[in-house]
Design a protein around this motif. Structure first.
Motif, mmCIF file in Angstrom:
data_model
loop_
_atom_site.group_PDB
_atom_site.id
_atom_site.type_symbol
_atom_site.label_atom_id
_atom_site.label_comp_id
_atom_site.label_asym_id
_atom_site.label_seq_id
_atom_site.Cartn_x
_atom_site.Cartn_y
_atom_site.Cartn_z
ATOM 1 N N TRP A 33 50.494 31.446 53.385
ATOM 2 C CA TRP A 33 49.775 30.953 52.211
ATOM 3 C C TRP A 33 49.347 29.504 52.431
ATOM 4 C CZ3 TRP A 33 52.308 31.380 46.660
ATOM 5 C CH2 TRP A 33 51.450 30.794 45.706
ATOM 6 N N GLU A 34 50.268 28.675 52.902
ATOM 7 C CA GLU A 34 49.985 27.257 53.131
ATOM 8 C C GLU A 34 48.887 27.092 54.178
ATOM 9 O OE1 GLU A 34 50.667 23.182 52.360
ATOM 10 O OE2 GLU A 34 51.875 24.801 51.511
ATOM 11 N N VAL A 35 48.973 27.860 55.247
ATOM 12 C CA VAL A 35 47.996 27.752 56.330
ATOM 13 C C VAL A 35 46.605 28.181 55.860
ATOM 14 C CG1 VAL A 35 47.327 28.710 58.564
ATOM 15 C CG2 VAL A 35 49.688 28.005 58.167
ATOM 16 N N ALA A 38 45.128 25.508 53.421
ATOM 17 C CA ALA A 38 44.734 24.295 54.136
ATOM 18 C C ALA A 38 43.588 24.565 55.102
ATOM 19 C CB ALA A 38 45.934 23.722 54.890
ATOM 20 N N GLY A 39 43.644 25.687 55.803
ATOM 21 C CA GLY A 39 42.636 25.981 56.816
ATOM 22 C C GLY A 39 41.266 26.264 56.232
ATOM 23 N N PHE A 40 41.207 26.937 55.110
ATOM 24 C CA PHE A 40 39.920 27.294 54.498
ATOM 25 C C PHE A 40 39.512 26.320 53.395
ATOM 26 C CE2 PHE A 40 41.282 31.268 56.397
ATOM 27 C CZ PHE A 40 40.115 31.762 56.956
ATOM 28 N N GLY A 41 40.329 25.304 53.154
ATOM 29 C CA GLY A 41 39.984 24.309 52.139
ATOM 30 C C GLY A 41 39.836 24.893 50.748
ATOM 31 N N VAL A 42 40.745 25.777 50.361
ATOM 32 C CA VAL A 42 40.684 26.410 49.049
ATOM 33 C C VAL A 42 40.933 25.365 47.966
ATOM 34 C CG1 VAL A 42 41.663 28.192 47.552
ATOM 35 C CG2 VAL A 42 41.514 28.571 50.024
ATOM 36 N N PRO A 43 40.053 25.246 46.959
ATOM 37 C CA PRO A 43 40.263 24.253 45.897
ATOM 38 C C PRO A 43 41.565 24.526 45.135
ATOM 39 C CG PRO A 43 38.023 25.105 45.839
ATOM 40 C CD PRO A 43 38.782 25.977 46.791
ATOM 41 N N PRO A 50 51.588 26.146 48.429
ATOM 42 C CA PRO A 50 53.003 26.165 48.039
ATOM 43 C C PRO A 50 53.636 24.781 48.003
ATOM 44 C CG PRO A 50 52.554 27.929 49.582
ATOM 45 C CD PRO A 50 51.307 27.094 49.513
ATOM 46 N N SER A 51 53.197 23.886 48.907
ATOM 47 C CA SER A 51 53.744 22.531 48.905
ATOM 48 C C SER A 51 53.376 21.790 47.619
ATOM 49 C CB SER A 51 53.227 21.759 50.121
ATOM 50 O OG SER A 51 51.800 21.729 50.130
ATOM 51 N N ALA A 52 52.139 21.974 47.140
ATOM 52 C CA ALA A 52 51.711 21.329 45.894
ATOM 53 C C ALA A 52 52.470 21.903 44.704
ATOM 54 C CB ALA A 52 50.205 21.506 45.703
#
Length: 263
Positions: A33-35, A38-43, A50-52
């Motif tokens: 999920w995190e990758v 971050a990788g696709f720049g999902v808003p 998950p970190s947020a």
């Protein structure tokens, strides 16, 4: 995959493997999920990482604690205990009185608690508890009545040869035989009660509660807070279900599904 295929006759090792597999799978899903985020720049307003969500969870413990107390401690626990307890007692009466069995049980197929019933009981936690009582009542009633008829004919004949009356047979044979059915209803209702309480809060509640927070923060586009509440609900629901399952294992250790080979 190696851990998932692991089998051991030692109870402690097998239980550790059974716990490790879902934990490892959950961690892998969170990492994926995190990758992806971050990788696709999902808003963040669409899907926060998950970190947020974890940061929001840690920084909002006071709000989450208040919501948890309002929804789970007050509404869910009280509604669950009253609904399941009253259904168990009524099931005994239904089993004893054929008129109730024919008149009350068919209602279980027609009656369902709609969260709109919140408006009948006000908007505080008592209304959510009332909804949960009705939502959990019929699953417990139907399962308990079914379980009371689960004892075998040979066992009943044996009790009859000892001149055992209705109540003696009930407590010594039929209720123990019904326990797997009773705990099945308790486990179903443990998740049903939490979902019902959260959904009921969408229809009206004081300015506190897990359902209230989810609906409010969605309108504010604070999706990380919404996911923090969802994570809290998932943890509470899992712990509640696990507690019921633990009690079931201790109370029905004689059942074939719980028999294990010991050294």
């Amino acid at each position: 995959d190696v851990v998932a295929r692991y089998r051991s006759l030692e109870t402690a090792k097998q239980q550790s493997a059974n716990i490790l597999v879902p934990i490892a799978f959950g961690v892998w899903l969170l990492f994926l999920w995190e990758v992806i985020v971050a990788g696709f720049g999902v808003p963040q307003v669409l899907l926060p990482a998950p970190s947020a969500i974890g940061v929001r969870f840690v920084n909002s413990t006071d709000i989450l604690a208040a919501d948890f107390h309002q929804t789970f401690i007050k509404a869910v626990i009280s509604g669950y205990v009253i609904g399941c307890g009253s259904a168990f007692i009524v099931a005994i009466a239904v089993d004893r009185v054929p008129f109730l069995k024919r008149g009350l049980l068919p209602l279980g197929n027609m009656v369902s608690a709609s969260p709109i019933m919140v408006m009948w009981f006000g908007f505080d936690w008592q209304s959510k508890a009332a909804v949960i009582v009705i939502m959990t009542f019929f699953p417990m009633l139907v399962n308990t009545v079914t379980g009371l008829n689960a004892a075998g004919a040979l066992e009943k004949d044996l009790m009859a040869t000892y001149a055992s009356g209705y109540w003696s047979t009930l407590f010594r044979l039929r209720l123990p035989a019904a326990m797997p059915f009773v705990f099945n209803a308790l486990k179903i209702n443990s998740t049903l009660a939490l979902i019902g309480a959260i959904v009921a809060e969408f229809f009206g509640t004081p300015i506190v509660g897990m359902g209230f927070r989810i609906s409010t923060e969605v309108g504010r586009m604070n999706v990380d807070m919404v996911w923090a509440e969802i994570a809290l609900a998932a943890l509470a629901g899992t712990a509640f279900y696990g507690a019921v399952a633990y009690v079931e294992r201790k109370a029905t250790s004689w059942h074939p599904s719980f028999r294990v080979r010991r050294h």
